[in-house]
Design a protein around this motif. Structure first.
Motif, PDB file in Angstrom:
ATOM      1  N   SER A  28       0.838  -1.215   0.000  1.00  0.00           N
ATOM      2  CA  SER A  28       0.000   0.000   0.000  1.00  0.00           C
ATOM      3  C   SER A  28       0.870   1.261   0.000  1.00  0.00           C
ATOM      4  CB  SER A  28      -0.942  -0.004   1.198  1.00  0.00           C
ATOM      5  OG  SER A  28      -0.195  -0.086   2.400  1.00  0.00           O
ATOM      6  N   THR A  29       1.986   1.198   0.717  1.00  0.00           N
ATOM      7  CA  THR A  29       2.891   2.356   0.758  1.00  0.00           C
ATOM      8  C   THR A  29       3.578   2.538  -0.593  1.00  0.00           C
ATOM      9  OG1 THR A  29       3.243   1.981   3.114  1.00  0.00           O
ATOM     10  CG2 THR A  29       4.850   3.388   1.998  1.00  0.00           C
ATOM     11  N   TYR A  33       3.586   5.826  -2.838  1.00  0.00           N
ATOM     12  CA  TYR A  33       4.775   6.472  -3.413  1.00  0.00           C
ATOM     13  C   TYR A  33       4.594   6.651  -4.921  1.00  0.00           C
ATOM     14  CZ  TYR A  33       7.458   5.481   0.895  1.00  0.00           C
ATOM     15  OH  TYR A  33       7.913   5.435   2.176  1.00  0.00           O
ATOM     16  N   GLU A  34       4.041   5.645  -5.546  1.00  0.00           N
ATOM     17  CA  GLU A  34       3.853   5.725  -6.995  1.00  0.00           C
ATOM     18  C   GLU A  34       2.819   6.796  -7.348  1.00  0.00           C
ATOM     19  OE1 GLU A  34       3.660   1.932  -8.878  1.00  0.00           O
ATOM     20  OE2 GLU A  34       3.738   2.822 -10.874  1.00  0.00           O
ATOM     21  N   SER A  35       1.768   6.903  -6.550  1.00  0.00           N
ATOM     22  CA  SER A  35       0.746   7.923  -6.830  1.00  0.00           C
ATOM     23  C   SER A  35       1.322   9.323  -6.684  1.00  0.00           C
ATOM     24  CB  SER A  35      -0.452   7.734  -5.896  1.00  0.00           C
ATOM     25  OG  SER A  35      -0.130   8.148  -4.584  1.00  0.00           O
ATOM     26  N   LYS A  36       2.384   9.448  -5.866  1.00  0.00           N
ATOM     27  CA  LYS A  36       3.045  10.746  -5.672  1.00  0.00           C
ATOM     28  C   LYS A  36       4.200  10.957  -6.649  1.00  0.00           C
ATOM     29  CE  LYS A  36       0.571  12.092  -2.215  1.00  0.00           C
ATOM     30  NZ  LYS A  36      -0.404  13.156  -2.431  1.00  0.00           N
ATOM     31  N   GLY A  37       4.428   9.995  -7.509  1.00  0.00           N
ATOM     32  CA  GLY A  37       5.480  10.135  -8.510  1.00  0.00           C
ATOM     33  C   GLY A  37       6.883   9.884  -7.984  1.00  0.00           C
ATOM     34  N   LEU A  38       6.996   9.294  -6.793  1.00  0.00           N
ATOM     35  CA  LEU A  38       8.319   9.043  -6.213  1.00  0.00           C
ATOM     36  C   LEU A  38       8.978   7.818  -6.841  1.00  0.00           C
ATOM     37  CD1 LEU A  38       7.343   9.643  -2.487  1.00  0.00           C
ATOM     38  CD2 LEU A  38       8.690  11.161  -3.917  1.00  0.00           C
ATOM     39  N   ALA A  44       3.128  -4.813 -17.395  1.00  0.00           N
ATOM     40  CA  ALA A  44       3.464  -6.009 -18.164  1.00  0.00           C
ATOM     41  C   ALA A  44       2.272  -6.350 -19.055  1.00  0.00           C
ATOM     42  CB  ALA A  44       3.756  -7.154 -17.198  1.00  0.00           C
ATOM     43  N   PRO A  45       2.473  -7.209 -20.062  1.00  0.00           N
ATOM     44  CA  PRO A  45       1.333  -7.622 -20.903  1.00  0.00           C
ATOM     45  C   PRO A  45       0.165  -8.157 -20.068  1.00  0.00           C
ATOM     46  CG  PRO A  45       3.388  -8.370 -21.856  1.00  0.00           C
ATOM     47  CD  PRO A  45       3.740  -7.776 -20.525  1.00  0.00           C
ATOM     48  N   SER A  46       0.471  -8.699 -18.911  1.00  0.00           N
ATOM     49  CA  SER A  46      -0.590  -9.205 -18.027  1.00  0.00           C
ATOM     50  C   SER A  46      -1.312  -8.071 -17.298  1.00  0.00           C
ATOM     51  CB  SER A  46       0.028 -10.134 -16.986  1.00  0.00           C
ATOM     52  OG  SER A  46       0.954  -9.383 -16.195  1.00  0.00           O
ATOM     53  N   ASN A  47      -0.855  -6.839 -17.507  1.00  0.00           N
ATOM     54  CA  ASN A  47      -1.367  -5.625 -16.867  1.00  0.00           C
ATOM     55  C   ASN A  47      -0.918  -5.472 -15.418  1.00  0.00           C
ATOM     56  OD1 ASN A  47      -2.643  -3.178 -17.272  1.00  0.00           O
ATOM     57  ND2 ASN A  47      -4.512  -3.848 -16.233  1.00  0.00           N
ATOM     58  N   HIS A  48      -0.018  -6.344 -14.962  1.00  0.00           N
ATOM     59  CA  HIS A  48       0.550  -6.169 -13.625  1.00  0.00           C
ATOM     60  C   HIS A  48       1.669  -5.142 -13.680  1.00  0.00           C
ATOM     61  CE1 HIS A  48      -1.108 -10.378 -12.912  1.00  0.00           C
ATOM     62  NE2 HIS A  48      -1.740  -9.590 -12.062  1.00  0.00           N
ATOM     63  N   ARG A  49       1.860  -4.442 -12.557  1.00  0.00           N
ATOM     64  CA  ARG A  49       2.958  -3.477 -12.489  1.00  0.00           C
ATOM     65  C   ARG A  49       4.293  -4.210 -12.352  1.00  0.00           C
ATOM     66  NH1 ARG A  49       0.441   1.531  -9.787  1.00  0.00           N
ATOM     67  NH2 ARG A  49      -1.569   0.735  -9.173  1.00  0.00           N
ATOM     68  N   ARG A  50       5.276  -3.694 -13.063  1.00  0.00           N
ATOM     69  CA  ARG A  50       6.631  -4.240 -12.951  1.00  0.00           C
ATOM     70  C   ARG A  50       7.574  -3.078 -12.661  1.00  0.00           C
ATOM     71  NH1 ARG A  50       6.678  -9.505 -12.130  1.00  0.00           N
ATOM     72  NH2 ARG A  50       8.897  -9.414 -12.610  1.00  0.00           N
ATOM     73  N   TYR A  51       8.558  -3.321 -11.809  1.00  0.00           N
ATOM     74  CA  TYR A  51       9.491  -2.276 -11.370  1.00  0.00           C
ATOM     75  C   TYR A  51      10.917  -2.646 -11.743  1.00  0.00           C
ATOM     76  CZ  TYR A  51       5.579  -0.799  -8.473  1.00  0.00           C
ATOM     77  OH  TYR A  51       4.348  -0.388  -8.039  1.00  0.00           O
ATOM     78  N   ALA A  52      11.651  -1.675 -12.248  1.00  0.00           N
ATOM     79  CA  ALA A  52      13.083  -1.890 -12.468  1.00  0.00           C
ATOM     80  C   ALA A  52      13.731  -2.080 -11.095  1.00  0.00           C
ATOM     81  CB  ALA A  52      13.693  -0.690 -13.182  1.00  0.00           C
ATOM     82  N   ARG A  53      14.785  -2.851 -11.057  1.00  0.00           N
ATOM     83  CA  ARG A  53      15.384  -3.202  -9.769  1.00  0.00           C
ATOM     84  C   ARG A  53      15.893  -1.989  -8.989  1.00  0.00           C
ATOM     85  NH1 ARG A  53      16.330  -8.058  -7.759  1.00  0.00           N
ATOM     86  NH2 ARG A  53      17.584  -8.002  -5.872  1.00  0.00           N
ATOM     87  N   VAL A  55      14.474   0.506  -8.269  1.00  0.00           N
ATOM     88  CA  VAL A  55      13.426   1.079  -7.417  1.00  0.00           C
ATOM     89  C   VAL A  55      13.743   0.803  -5.942  1.00  0.00           C
ATOM     90  CG1 VAL A  55      11.839  -0.897  -7.274  1.00  0.00           C
ATOM     91  CG2 VAL A  55      10.924   1.409  -7.268  1.00  0.00           C
ATOM     92  N   LEU A  56      14.466  -0.280  -5.678  1.00  0.00           N
ATOM     93  CA  LEU A  56      14.797  -0.618  -4.289  1.00  0.00           C
ATOM     94  C   LEU A  56      15.658   0.460  -3.650  1.00  0.00           C
ATOM     95  CD1 LEU A  56      15.455  -4.439  -4.731  1.00  0.00           C
ATOM     96  CD2 LEU A  56      13.527  -3.373  -3.526  1.00  0.00           C
ATOM     97  N   ARG A  57      16.565   1.018  -4.442  1.00  0.00           N
ATOM     98  CA  ARG A  57      17.416   2.085  -3.902  1.00  0.00           C
ATOM     99  C   ARG A  57      16.596   3.350  -3.669  1.00  0.00           C
ATOM    100  NH1 ARG A  57      23.110   3.091  -3.577  1.00  0.00           N
ATOM    101  NH2 ARG A  57      23.512   5.311  -3.580  1.00  0.00           N
ATOM    102  N   ARG A  58      15.700   3.643  -4.590  1.00  0.00           N
ATOM    103  CA  ARG A  58      14.829   4.813  -4.405  1.00  0.00           C
ATOM    104  C   ARG A  58      13.971   4.658  -3.151  1.00  0.00           C
ATOM    105  NH1 ARG A  58      13.942   7.976  -9.390  1.00  0.00           N
ATOM    106  NH2 ARG A  58      15.173   7.010 -11.010  1.00  0.00           N
ATOM    107  N   VAL A  59      13.403   3.474  -2.973  1.00  0.00           N
ATOM    108  CA  VAL A  59      12.548   3.250  -1.801  1.00  0.00           C
ATOM    109  C   VAL A  59      13.375   3.363  -0.513  1.00  0.00           C
ATOM    110  CG1 VAL A  59      11.130   1.536  -0.588  1.00  0.00           C
ATOM    111  CG2 VAL A  59      10.851   1.871  -3.055  1.00  0.00           C
ATOM    112  N   ALA A  60      14.575   2.799  -0.523  1.00  0.00           N
ATOM    113  CA  ALA A  60      15.440   2.900   0.657  1.00  0.00           C
ATOM    114  C   ALA A  60      15.749   4.363   0.959  1.00  0.00           C
ATOM    115  CB  ALA A  60      16.732   2.108   0.425  1.00  0.00           C
ATOM    116  N   PHE A  61      16.031   5.123  -0.088  1.00  0.00           N
ATOM    117  CA  PHE A  61      16.319   6.550   0.073  1.00  0.00           C
ATOM    118  C   PHE A  61      15.106   7.277   0.680  1.00  0.00           C
ATOM    119  CE2 PHE A  61      15.876  10.786  -1.813  1.00  0.00           C
ATOM    120  CZ  PHE A  61      17.020  11.394  -1.340  1.00  0.00           C
ATOM    121  N   ILE A  62      13.924   6.990   0.144  1.00  0.00           N
ATOM    122  CA  ILE A  62      12.698   7.635   0.640  1.00  0.00           C
ATOM    123  C   ILE A  62      12.507   7.310   2.119  1.00  0.00           C
ATOM    124  CG2 ILE A  62      10.172   7.675   0.468  1.00  0.00           C
ATOM    125  CD1 ILE A  62      10.589   6.873  -2.566  1.00  0.00           C
TER     126      ILE A  62
END
Ligand code: FES
Length: 159
Positions: A28-29, A33-38, A44-53, A55-62
């Motif tokens: 949920s968090t 973060y995504e809704s805030k553009g962080l 994906a073709p399945s319509n699921h969200r996929r994140y480049a790896r 993103v873990l550093r960005r989340v840690a930074f946040i």
């Protein structure tokens, strides 16, 4: 005998659940973060969200920035300086860090002052500990403005 960990394909994308598991941040968090553009994802073709790896550093930074009290808007401004087309390089993070140096220095000074004065009068107007009589007799520090006058390092414009 311990087996060697499987090599990680750093170009592989992660599901939101994998990001949540590795980062320790609830799904949920991450959506917030995504809704805030962080952080950003792609579908994906399945319509699921996929994140480049990275993103873990960005989340840690946040998370760390939030933990030391930096507003989400300021975190967002800082992250906006990073490239979005590729994983930020060390130089990109260094540039972000340089832009934040003054802000971080100020916060470190405030935390140090808080640590060093917690057992002393902080000039908040409470007059509740024995040192107040000496450090802030009759709450004379109120004439300097609101708040804990002996704790204030730099009064920020948005305070
Ligand atoms: S600690 Fe509050 S005025 Fe001294």
């Amino acid at each position: 005998m311990k087996s060697k960990p499987e090599p990680i394909d750093r170009s592989a994308t992660l599901s939101v659940g994998e990001v949540a598991q590795r980062s320790g941040v609830p799904v949920s968090t991450l959506h917030f973060y995504e809704s805030k553009g962080l952080i950003t994802s792609h579908r994906a073709p399945s319509n699921h969200r996929r994140y480049a790896r990275d993103v873990l550093r960005r989340v840690a930074f946040i998370r760390v920035a939030q933990r030391v009290g930096i507003a989400l808007a300021d975190i967002s401004d800082a992250l906006a300086t990073l490239p979005t087309s590729a994983a930020p390089s060390r130089a990109d993070w260094a540039r972000l860090s340089a832009g934040w140096r003054a802000e971080l220095d100020e916060r470190m000074a405030q935390l140090k002052k808080l640590r060093d004065t917690l057992d002393d009068c902080i000039g908040c107007g409470c007059l509740s500990i024995d040192r107040c009589r000496l450090r802030n007799p009759g709450d004379k520090l109120a004439s300097q403005g609101p708040g804990a006058r002996r704790l204030v390092v730099i009064q920020r414009a948005d305070d």
